[in-house]
Design a protein around this motif. Structure first.
Motif, PDB file in Angstrom:
ATOM      1  N   HIS A  52       0.838  -1.212   0.101  1.00  0.00           N
ATOM      2  CA  HIS A  52       0.067  -0.006  -0.042  1.00  0.00           C
ATOM      3  C   HIS A  52       0.792   1.264  -0.045  1.00  0.00           C
ATOM      4  O   HIS A  52       0.473   2.424  -0.455  1.00  0.00           O
ATOM      5  CB  HIS A  52      -1.076   0.044   1.133  1.00  0.00           C
ATOM      6  CG  HIS A  52      -1.598   1.207   1.507  1.00  0.00           C
ATOM      7  ND1 HIS A  52      -2.880   1.303   0.376  1.00  0.00           N
ATOM      8  CD2 HIS A  52      -1.775   2.169   2.219  1.00  0.00           C
ATOM      9  CE1 HIS A  52      -3.384   2.641   0.611  1.00  0.00           C
ATOM     10  NE2 HIS A  52      -2.886   3.069   1.584  1.00  0.00           N
ATOM     11  N   GLY A  63      -4.346  -1.712   1.384  1.00  0.00           N
ATOM     12  CA  GLY A  63      -5.278  -0.277   1.442  1.00  0.00           C
ATOM     13  C   GLY A  63      -6.264  -0.425   0.398  1.00  0.00           C
ATOM     14  O   GLY A  63      -6.485  -0.888  -0.551  1.00  0.00           O
ATOM     15  N   LEU A 122      -6.868   2.722  -1.440  1.00  0.00           N
ATOM     16  CA  LEU A 122      -6.611   3.439  -2.583  1.00  0.00           C
ATOM     17  C   LEU A 122      -5.445   3.193  -3.297  1.00  0.00           C
ATOM     18  O   LEU A 122      -4.903   3.678  -4.295  1.00  0.00           O
ATOM     19  CB  LEU A 122      -6.488   4.959  -2.222  1.00  0.00           C
ATOM     20  CG  LEU A 122      -7.755   5.522  -1.354  1.00  0.00           C
ATOM     21  CD1 LEU A 122      -7.621   7.007  -1.005  1.00  0.00           C
ATOM     22  CD2 LEU A 122      -9.010   5.565  -2.438  1.00  0.00           C
ATOM     23  N   HIS A 142      -0.648   2.166   9.276  1.00  0.00           N
ATOM     24  CA  HIS A 142      -1.841   1.772   8.361  1.00  0.00           C
ATOM     25  C   HIS A 142      -2.120   0.335   8.601  1.00  0.00           C
ATOM     26  O   HIS A 142      -1.357  -0.599   8.052  1.00  0.00           O
ATOM     27  CB  HIS A 142      -1.620   2.138   6.978  1.00  0.00           C
ATOM     28  CG  HIS A 142      -2.473   1.598   5.980  1.00  0.00           C
ATOM     29  ND1 HIS A 142      -3.322   2.312   5.255  1.00  0.00           N
ATOM     30  CD2 HIS A 142      -2.580   0.342   5.380  1.00  0.00           C
ATOM     31  CE1 HIS A 142      -4.096   1.625   4.438  1.00  0.00           C
ATOM     32  NE2 HIS A 142      -3.366   0.299   4.583  1.00  0.00           N
ATOM     33  N   HIS A 149      -6.130  -2.139   7.871  1.00  0.00           N
ATOM     34  CA  HIS A 149      -7.258  -2.287   7.662  1.00  0.00           C
ATOM     35  C   HIS A 149      -7.464  -4.010   8.141  1.00  0.00           C
ATOM     36  O   HIS A 149      -8.540  -4.217   8.768  1.00  0.00           O
ATOM     37  CB  HIS A 149      -7.926  -2.361   6.288  1.00  0.00           C
ATOM     38  CG  HIS A 149      -7.933  -0.823   5.680  1.00  0.00           C
ATOM     39  ND1 HIS A 149      -8.910  -0.065   6.176  1.00  0.00           N
ATOM     40  CD2 HIS A 149      -6.932  -0.291   4.899  1.00  0.00           C
ATOM     41  CE1 HIS A 149      -8.425   1.165   5.274  1.00  0.00           C
ATOM     42  NE2 HIS A 149      -7.581   0.890   4.745  1.00  0.00           N
ATOM     43  N   HIS A 159      -7.143   3.648  10.444  1.00  0.00           N
ATOM     44  CA  HIS A 159      -7.901   2.638   9.901  1.00  0.00           C
ATOM     45  C   HIS A 159      -8.774   1.646  10.629  1.00  0.00           C
ATOM     46  O   HIS A 159      -9.996   1.849  10.979  1.00  0.00           O
ATOM     47  CB  HIS A 159      -7.704   2.247   8.598  1.00  0.00           C
ATOM     48  CG  HIS A 159      -6.915   3.399   7.746  1.00  0.00           C
ATOM     49  ND1 HIS A 159      -7.515   4.405   7.291  1.00  0.00           N
ATOM     50  CD2 HIS A 159      -5.577   2.917   7.257  1.00  0.00           C
ATOM     51  CE1 HIS A 159      -6.373   4.893   6.613  1.00  0.00           C
ATOM     52  NE2 HIS A 159      -5.425   4.339   6.671  1.00  0.00           N
ATOM     53  N   ASP A 211     -10.782   6.555  10.593  1.00  0.00           N
ATOM     54  CA  ASP A 211     -11.150   7.496   9.734  1.00  0.00           C
ATOM     55  C   ASP A 211     -12.636   7.270   9.227  1.00  0.00           C
ATOM     56  O   ASP A 211     -12.690   7.184   7.991  1.00  0.00           O
ATOM     57  CB  ASP A 211     -10.261   7.741   8.537  1.00  0.00           C
ATOM     58  CG  ASP A 211      -9.783   6.423   7.762  1.00  0.00           C
ATOM     59  OD1 ASP A 211     -10.177   5.333   8.532  1.00  0.00           O
ATOM     60  OD2 ASP A 211      -9.323   6.703   6.628  1.00  0.00           O
ATOM     61  N   VAL A 246     -14.319   9.493   5.735  1.00  0.00           N
ATOM     62  CA  VAL A 246     -13.680   9.782   4.472  1.00  0.00           C
ATOM     63  C   VAL A 246     -14.579   8.646   3.555  1.00  0.00           C
ATOM     64  O   VAL A 246     -14.681   9.098   2.318  1.00  0.00           O
ATOM     65  CB  VAL A 246     -12.357   9.400   4.588  1.00  0.00           C
ATOM     66  CG1 VAL A 246     -12.176   8.001   4.902  1.00  0.00           C
ATOM     67  CG2 VAL A 246     -11.765   9.711   3.167  1.00  0.00           C
ATOM     68  N   THR A 247     -15.044   7.815   4.102  1.00  0.00           N
ATOM     69  CA  THR A 247     -15.938   6.953   3.136  1.00  0.00           C
ATOM     70  C   THR A 247     -16.972   7.588   2.447  1.00  0.00           C
ATOM     71  O   THR A 247     -17.204   7.298   1.427  1.00  0.00           O
ATOM     72  CB  THR A 247     -16.734   5.634   3.993  1.00  0.00           C
ATOM     73  OG1 THR A 247     -17.159   4.886   3.120  1.00  0.00           O
ATOM     74  CG2 THR A 247     -17.493   6.171   5.261  1.00  0.00           C
ATOM     75  N   ILE A 256     -15.206   9.293  -0.407  1.00  0.00           N
ATOM     76  CA  ILE A 256     -14.814   8.470  -1.545  1.00  0.00           C
ATOM     77  C   ILE A 256     -16.021   8.005  -2.267  1.00  0.00           C
ATOM     78  O   ILE A 256     -15.925   7.904  -3.826  1.00  0.00           O
ATOM     79  CB  ILE A 256     -13.889   7.254  -0.885  1.00  0.00           C
ATOM     80  CG1 ILE A 256     -12.779   7.890  -0.323  1.00  0.00           C
ATOM     81  CG2 ILE A 256     -13.679   6.311  -1.921  1.00  0.00           C
ATOM     82  CD1 ILE A 256     -12.021   6.892   0.546  1.00  0.00           C
ATOM     83  N   VAL A 313     -15.286  -1.997   2.840  1.00  0.00           N
ATOM     84  CA  VAL A 313     -14.718  -1.824   4.173  1.00  0.00           C
ATOM     85  C   VAL A 313     -15.469  -0.403   4.833  1.00  0.00           C
ATOM     86  O   VAL A 313     -15.416  -0.715   6.139  1.00  0.00           O
ATOM     87  CB  VAL A 313     -13.276  -1.086   3.719  1.00  0.00           C
ATOM     88  CG1 VAL A 313     -12.694  -0.072   4.724  1.00  0.00           C
ATOM     89  CG2 VAL A 313     -12.458  -2.134   3.559  1.00  0.00           C
ATOM     90  N   GLY A 314     -16.193   0.380   4.205  1.00  0.00           N
ATOM     91  CA  GLY A 314     -16.560   1.582   4.916  1.00  0.00           C
ATOM     92  C   GLY A 314     -17.504   1.252   6.131  1.00  0.00           C
ATOM     93  O   GLY A 314     -17.540   1.871   7.174  1.00  0.00           O
ATOM     94  N   GLN A 365     -16.146  -0.492   9.034  1.00  0.00           N
ATOM     95  CA  GLN A 365     -15.201   0.200   9.660  1.00  0.00           C
ATOM     96  C   GLN A 365     -16.048   0.995  10.696  1.00  0.00           C
ATOM     97  O   GLN A 365     -15.813   1.182  11.855  1.00  0.00           O
ATOM     98  CB  GLN A 365     -14.502   1.176   9.017  1.00  0.00           C
ATOM     99  CG  GLN A 365     -13.676   1.930   9.829  1.00  0.00           C
ATOM    100  CD  GLN A 365     -12.710   2.861   9.051  1.00  0.00           C
ATOM    101  OE1 GLN A 365     -13.346   3.680   7.992  1.00  0.00           O
ATOM    102  NE2 GLN A 365     -11.505   3.566   9.282  1.00  0.00           N
ATOM    103  N   ASP A 383      -7.743  11.268   7.918  1.00  0.00           N
ATOM    104  CA  ASP A 383      -7.147  11.058   6.298  1.00  0.00           C
ATOM    105  C   ASP A 383      -7.462  12.115   5.513  1.00  0.00           C
ATOM    106  O   ASP A 383      -7.517  11.733   4.205  1.00  0.00           O
ATOM    107  CB  ASP A 383      -7.634   9.717   5.836  1.00  0.00           C
ATOM    108  CG  ASP A 383      -6.532   9.244   4.944  1.00  0.00           C
ATOM    109  OD1 ASP A 383      -5.545   9.600   4.991  1.00  0.00           O
ATOM    110  OD2 ASP A 383      -6.846   7.906   4.600  1.00  0.00           O
ATOM    111  N   VAL A 399      -7.186  12.806   1.440  1.00  0.00           N
ATOM    112  CA  VAL A 399      -8.110  11.983   0.635  1.00  0.00           C
ATOM    113  C   VAL A 399      -9.432  12.734   0.289  1.00  0.00           C
ATOM    114  O   VAL A 399      -9.864  12.944  -0.800  1.00  0.00           O
ATOM    115  CB  VAL A 399      -8.823  10.580   1.267  1.00  0.00           C
ATOM    116  CG1 VAL A 399      -9.477   9.953   0.340  1.00  0.00           C
ATOM    117  CG2 VAL A 399      -7.459   9.798   1.481  1.00  0.00           C
TER     118      VAL A 399
HETATM  119  N1  ARG Z   1      -5.685   5.782   2.854  1.00  0.00           N
HETATM  120  C1  ARG Z   1      -6.812   5.132   3.147  1.00  0.00           C
HETATM  121  C2  ARG Z   1      -6.582   3.546   2.323  1.00  0.00           C
HETATM  122  O1  ARG Z   1      -6.059   3.834   1.055  1.00  0.00           O
HETATM  123  C3  ARG Z   1      -8.115   5.302   2.866  1.00  0.00           C
HETATM  124  C4  ARG Z   1      -9.301   4.470   3.453  1.00  0.00           C
HETATM  125  C5  ARG Z   1     -10.526   4.957   3.557  1.00  0.00           C
HETATM  126  N2  ARG Z   1     -11.648   4.279   3.934  1.00  0.00           N
HETATM  127  C6  ARG Z   1     -11.908   4.177   5.032  1.00  0.00           C
HETATM  128  N3  ARG Z   1     -13.376   3.474   4.976  1.00  0.00           N
HETATM  129  N4  ARG Z   1     -11.580   4.581   6.027  1.00  0.00           N
HETATM  130  O2  ARG Z   1      -6.728   2.378   2.540  1.00  0.00           O
END
Ligand code: ARG
Length: 410
Positions: free
Chosen positions: A150, A196, A198, A231, A233, A251, A273, A276-277, A280, A300-301, A304, A323, A326
């Motif tokens: 990532h 990740g 992104l 970082h 997830h 995350h 974070d 941010v979802t 995005i 993921v959103g 999370q 974040d 983004v």
């Molecule tokens: N920079 C993080 C990545 O690319 C952003 C993740 C954003 N999504 C979220 N649900 N927090 O993994």
């Protein structure tokens, strides 16, 4: 005294005492130079008659907000292949604009967890030298990551030989990168412990770096007095990082019960974070986010957000991390309402962005609360954010280092 600096006094209907989780009515804060010399209920605080007094009326004062996960050099309107077109000087200049927007939104301290070419070090130094306006910055320099992970850049095919600056494989190679980052001005170490959303071609759920590599990285950083942000997830990456001794996990989307137990045992902070979802999924495609990334975000959103509620309920130490980069800098505060929607009290959300963040940064003696002896980083907002947390999206007063940098109230 022999000092000619004028004392600054802030008077407001309310002050949030984040250390005791209390609201103080009819408050006064006294500031000399860059330091708070007294704060509390008006009848208990004295100050000299020739002080400069700012009467804020129906305002609430609280510590300057602190965002533990930003990328000031990133532009939210340029993702994916669009990002390849901007040079290092170009993104550094973008960072100048973003630093100011962040401070004006009430964030007087940020942790910049990854930037190319030590552009974040340059921003921090320019802010500290008074050349540009921005928050107090704790900076990571280039994030460490495995080849193809990532924190690498996987957009271009082999013949371009593109490798991100922080890529290192193996315990000694990661130690060398930590030493290099410190040499060029980093004050925190960031690495990628899973795939990740992104990044091209990475799986969010899959661990990156072995335990052995993470342990070496953390050992090296801690030996030099720096904290480590990871970082992660995916479940295995989260748990391996906590066991390796990282200070915060970013995350934390796919945490499980064991991850919560481990975080509680090791005192690890979670920086989730959860705003941010929305950006995005609504603006991402236009901004150049790859379809494969949007597909990952759709998975993921929500998980999370549900896991955020679980972690809060279990009492894991939480910090505010957005974040931003983004999504647009200056919109950091939009996350507060989501933190409350997904399980925090307004007081907990404010503590996550003040005293908890200061403690994670090991700055709790200097930052994170409006109390005697601390740096005068203070924000003010009209109304009471404990009744309506979304008020923190509109900060009316910003004081950093005892200087009024924004005031809509006067
Ligand atoms: N920079 C993080 C990545 O690319 C952003 C993740 C954003 N999504 C979220 N649900 N927090 O993994």
């Amino acid at each position: 005294t022999l000092s000619f600096a004028q004392t600054l006094v802030l008077k407001a209907d309310r002050l949030i005492d984040v250390e005791n989780g209390k609201l103080i009515s009819n408050a006064v804060v006294v500031i000399e130079d860059d330091t708070i010399v007294a704060a509390g209920e008006a009848r208990k605080v004295t100050f000299s008659k020739d002080s400069k007094i700012i009467e804020l009326g129906d305002y609430t004062l609280l510590p300057g907000l602190m965002d533990m996960h930003v990328h000031l050099t990133s532009d939210a309107t340029k993702h994916g292949y669009k990002r390849l077109a901007d040079s290092l000087p170009r993104v550094t200049l973008t960072g100048v604009k973003h630093a100011e927007a962040t401070l004006m939104a009430g964030f007087t301290t940020v942790r910049n967890v990854g930037a190319p070419g030590f552009a974040d070090v340059a921003l921090r130094d320019a802010i500290n030298d008074g050349d540009i306006t921005g928050p107090r910055m704790f900076v990571a320099g280039p994030s460490l990551g495995v080849t193809g992970g990532h924190c690498d850049n996987n957009l271009l095919p082999y013949e371009y030989h593109t490798v991100s600056e922080g890529v290192a494989d193996g315990p000694w190679a990661v130690r060398e990168k930590v030493r290099r980052n410190i040499k060029y001005g980093a004050t925190v170490i960031k690495f990628c412990g899973t795939g990740g959303v992104l990044s091209k071609g990475t799986k969010v759920g899959v661990q990156q770096y072995t335990f052995e590599e993470m342990q070496a990285l953390v050992d090296e950083a801690h030996m030099r007095g720096l904290t480590v942000a990871t970082h992660a997830h995916g479940t295995d990456g989260i748990k391996t990082a906590i066991k390796a001794g990282v200070d915060s996990v970013e995350h934390v989307s796919l945490l499980d019960d064991e991850a919560i137990k481990l975080a509680l045992k090791h005192g690890t902070y979670f920086s989730m974070d959860i705003y941010v979802t929305e950006y995005i999924l609504s603006e991402g495609a236009k901004a150049g986010i790859l379809e494969e990334s949007l597909a990952k975000e759709r998975i993921v959103g929500q998980r999370q957000r549900d896991n955020f509620a679980k972690a809060v309920k279990a009492g894991v130490k939480m910090v505010f991390g957005s974040d931003a980069g983004v999504y647009p800098h200056g919109d950091n505060g939009k996350q507060f309402a989501r933190m409350v929607k997904f399980g925090m009290t307004p007081m907990q959300a404010i503590q996550a962005s003040t005293i908890n963040a200061a403690t994670l940064l090991k700055q709790q003696e200097v930052l994170g609360s409006v109390s005697e002896g601390k740096k005068a980083d203070i924000v003010g907002v009209k109304g009471n954010p404990l009744d309506d947390i979304s008020l923190l999206e509109n900060i009316g007063l910003v004081v950093k280092d005892g200087q009024v940098v924004k005031s809509l109230a006067m």
